[in-house]
Design an enzyme around this catalytic site. Structure first.
Site, PDB file in Angstrom:
ATOM      1  N   HIS A   1       0.879  -1.171   0.000  1.00 32.01           N
ATOM      2  CA  HIS A   1       0.000   0.000   0.000  1.00 32.01           C
ATOM      3  C   HIS A   1       0.919   1.224   0.000  1.00 32.01           C
ATOM      4  O   HIS A   1       2.044   1.172   0.505  1.00 32.01           O
ATOM      5  CB  HIS A   1      -0.824  -0.067   1.293  1.00 32.01           C
ATOM      6  CG  HIS A   1      -1.872   0.984   1.454  1.00 32.01           C
ATOM      7  ND1 HIS A   1      -1.560   2.273   1.809  1.00 32.01           N
ATOM      8  CD2 HIS A   1      -3.225   0.935   1.349  1.00 32.01           C
ATOM      9  CE1 HIS A   1      -2.687   2.977   1.903  1.00 32.01           C
ATOM     10  NE2 HIS A   1      -3.712   2.188   1.626  1.00 32.01           N
TER      11      HIS A   1
ATOM     12  N   ASP B   1       3.255  -4.714   7.962  1.00 31.36           N
ATOM     13  CA  ASP B   1       2.055  -3.883   7.876  1.00 31.36           C
ATOM     14  C   ASP B   1       0.852  -4.811   8.027  1.00 31.36           C
ATOM     15  O   ASP B   1       0.517  -5.553   7.105  1.00 31.36           O
ATOM     16  CB  ASP B   1       2.052  -3.161   6.516  1.00 31.36           C
ATOM     17  CG  ASP B   1       0.733  -2.425   6.245  1.00 31.36           C
ATOM     18  OD1 ASP B   1      -0.215  -2.558   7.050  1.00 31.36           O
ATOM     19  OD2 ASP B   1       0.658  -1.732   5.220  1.00 31.36           O
TER      20      ASP B   1
ATOM     21  N   LYS C   1      -9.963  -0.804  10.950  1.00 33.44           N
ATOM     22  CA  LYS C   1     -10.085  -1.963  10.063  1.00 33.44           C
ATOM     23  C   LYS C   1     -10.329  -3.246  10.851  1.00 33.44           C
ATOM     24  O   LYS C   1     -10.479  -4.320  10.279  1.00 33.44           O
ATOM     25  CB  LYS C   1      -8.829  -2.104   9.211  1.00 33.44           C
ATOM     26  CG  LYS C   1      -8.768  -1.090   8.062  1.00 33.44           C
ATOM     27  CD  LYS C   1      -7.625  -1.422   7.130  1.00 33.44           C
ATOM     28  CE  LYS C   1      -7.719  -0.716   5.804  1.00 33.44           C
ATOM     29  NZ  LYS C   1      -7.458   0.689   5.794  1.00 33.44           N
TER      30      LYS C   1
ATOM     31  N   GLN D   1      -4.277  -5.217   6.930  1.00 31.25           N
ATOM     32  CA  GLN D   1      -5.261  -6.153   6.365  1.00 31.25           C
ATOM     33  C   GLN D   1      -5.081  -7.555   6.937  1.00 31.25           C
ATOM     34  O   GLN D   1      -5.719  -8.509   6.472  1.00 31.25           O
ATOM     35  CB  GLN D   1      -5.121  -6.223   4.836  1.00 31.25           C
ATOM     36  CG  GLN D   1      -5.279  -4.897   4.128  1.00 31.25           C
ATOM     37  CD  GLN D   1      -6.714  -4.394   4.120  1.00 31.25           C
ATOM     38  OE1 GLN D   1      -7.659  -5.145   4.393  1.00 31.25           O
ATOM     39  NE2 GLN D   1      -6.885  -3.108   3.842  1.00 31.25           N
TER      40      GLN D   1
ATOM     41  N   CYS E   1      -5.015   2.571  -3.527  1.00 27.22           N
ATOM     42  CA  CYS E   1      -3.803   3.136  -2.915  1.00 27.22           C
ATOM     43  C   CYS E   1      -2.609   2.193  -3.092  1.00 27.22           C
ATOM     44  O   CYS E   1      -1.760   2.078  -2.213  1.00 27.22           O
ATOM     45  CB  CYS E   1      -3.988   3.447  -1.440  1.00 27.22           C
ATOM     46  SG  CYS E   1      -5.115   4.800  -1.141  1.00 27.22           S
TER      47      CYS E   1
END
Lengths: 146, 405
Positions: free
Chosen positions: B122, B199, B225, B202, B363
């Protein structure tokens, strides 16, 4: 594109009338898609970076032609709905003088239910298209004076 | 017992309609909806004990501070960190990565050093590193991906050099749903003493995350999220790094003693929490983690996996779809294009049918460039979604094809 002698607001009212026939969004989109099919498209070699409008999720090219009095627009987009939207703008604003374009209040956008597409962050770039048309008008107006 | 109707009733917004049609919310990759108990926890914080944390000697401040630190403990337990000191509250994933890119960069990166990321990232896990590399004269290198969207792991060892100082990799691709083998990558990097930032934006909401088992040096994610409020996120960092890195921002709460000549910094985790943090957000996020715990991450993963397979099968039956991220190891994100129809056109039609999907580059423009496209249609599903909703999506796609082809 010719205006058949109609004023800007007559064209806007006509668009509003046409859209008022549809209650359903899908029918509105169908109509918008049809409008896009009437658009006088750019030749492939006219789809240049210069005519590309920034800030759209789909690509939109807008090419102005100024005959010293009026501006004529041609456009294209890789998205069909966007093509319909730009076709409506062209219907209203093409073949008008720079002053007319600058002074026009595009009230049809809200009346046909497209104003939700007007916020600056919306991806279809309706706002960017309107801005670009007005910028061209401003430039040609300055040229007329000069 | 996984009761989908009960779960859906936990999320007030899922009952609403858009354009007179039931909302089908398939934009969970962008942000997730909130269960009532999270909304209630946030309301309760403002209603009944709101006061600034770590400041006052009064009763409300004590309660707020206690709830905030309790939220930190819940986050620690959720990701199995060794210590609460390793849990820094930030504004979100992006803020966490910027913090690490800055503070780690200040401490360890010199001219000519290298930072390794992947082609699946991202923008939030690209740009902060780029900015740091520019500032430090360092070089950003990228691990490429294969045609099925998986990382080209053979290149990892090739790209790691004596100059590599840190590796940043996404746990799960937001654009195409691919799950990266982060444990393997961390192991490979650690052989060369290179720390790894994961990261987890997600990743955290779709499966168990155990930072000690992963041996991740940094793991970052956002509250919004993972069914929590917006504006709150987490930076997990191994204590040895966080102790050694300089603070990112200066201000209140992050200091020990301040004079005009010299300021000394507070201990972890407060050293990295300048100013009044979004403590209400942290309390709300902790409630969301409790909620997930009550459903059970295994149940969540299982239901989401079923949805993914059902959706893939149903969509494939429609014909003319091209999927991106076709490797088997993915979460319940489907990223695709329909014939030569522009994703934007499809999105506009689906919207009016009540189906919220995302269109565009998500993104992650380099991911799109890798596949030679401008964007995709992304349906990102989560555990409160249903097969019936997938059927509505399929009807929508059929409608799109009918109108556009």
């Amino acid at each position: 594109m010719s205006n058949n002698g109609k004023t800007i607001n007559q064209v806007q009212d006509q668009i509003i009338d046409e859209f008022s026939l549809f209650d359903d969004w899908m029918d509105k989109y169908d109509h918008l898609i049809e409008e896009g099919k009437d658009l006088q498209l750019l030749d492939e070699n006219e789809k240049k970076q210069d005519f590309l409008i920034e800030g759209c999720q789909s690509r939109v090219w807008l090419k102005p032609d100024f005959d010293g009095e009026k501006i004529y627009f041609k456009a294209d987009s890789d998205a069909i709905i966007t093509k319909g939207i730009v076709a409506l703008l062209i219907k209203v604003l093409s073949g008008r003088t720079p002053s007319e374009i600058l002074e026009t209040d595009l009230y049809f956008i809200e009346k046909v239910g497209l104003s939700q597409n007007l916020s600056p962050t919306r991806s279809n770039g309706l706002l960017a298209m309107v801005k670009q048309m007005k910028l061209y008008a401003m430039a040609y107006k300055a040229k007329q004076k000069g | 017992m996984f009761d989908i109707n009960k779960i859906r009733s936990d999320f007030p917004v899922l009952a609403r309609e858009v354009y007179g049609k039931p909302l089908v919310y398939f934009d969970n990759g962008a942000t997730t909806q909130k269960p009532a108990r999270v909304i209630d926890a946030v309301r309760e914080a403002y209603d009944s004990y709101y006061s600034n944390i770590h400041r006052g000697v009064h009763a409300l401040s004590d309660i707020s501070s206690g709830k905030y630190e309790n939220a930190r403990e819940k986050v620690r337990a959720f990701i199995n960190a060794e210590s609460k000191k390793e849990i820094i509250f930030t504004a979100g994933t992006t803020a966490s990565i910027n913090l690490v890119a800055f503070s780690f960069g200040e401490r360890y990166i010199k001219k000519g050093d290298e930072v390794l990321i992947t082609a699946l990232e991202h923008h939030a896990n690209i740009v902060p590193w780029q900015m740091m590399c520019e500032r430090k004269g360092a070089v950003l290198k990228v691990i490429p991906i294969n045609d099925d969207g998986s990382l080209n792991l053979e290149k990892v060892n090739e790209l790691i050099t004596g100059k590599t100082k840190i590796l940043a990799v996404t746990h799960v691709s937001n654009a195409i749903g691919v799950i990266n083998p982060v444990k393997e990558i961390i192991e490979a990097a650690h052989k060369h003493n290179i720390p790894v930032l994961v990261d987890g934006a997600q990743g955290i909401q779709h499966g168990h995350v155990d930072v000690m088992d992963l041996e991740a040096d940094f793991y970052v994610f956002s509250g919004h999220k993972v069914y929590g409020p917006t504006g709150i996120g987490v930076l997990y960092g191994k204590r040895k790094w966080l102790e050694d890195m300089p603070p990112y921002q200066g201000g209140g709460d992050m200091v020990d003693r301040v004079s005009f000549e010299k300021t000394t910094y507070n201990e972890l985790p407060f050293k990295f929490e300048a100013g009044t943090t979004n403590f209400v957000g942290a309390i709300g996020m902790a409630e969301a983690l409790d909620y997930i715990g009550s459903i059970g991450m295994d149940n969540i993963s299982k239901h989401e996996n079923e949805l993914k397979h059902y959706a893939k099968e149903r969509l494939e039956q429609l014909g003319g779809l091209t999927f991106y991220g076709t490797t088997a190891n993915t979460i319940s994100i489907l990223s695709f294009l329909v014939d030569n129809i522009h994703q934007y056109d499809a999105g506009m039609i689906l919207d009016k049918m009540g189906v919220a999907i995302r269109t565009g580059s998500h993104c992650a423009q380099p991911v799109m460039s890798r596949f030679g496209i401008d964007g995709t249609i992304r349906a990102s599903m989560c555990f409160y979604n249903t097969k019936e909703e997938i059927d509505i999506l399929c009807e929508g796609i059929e409608k799109v094809k009918m109108m556009m082809l």
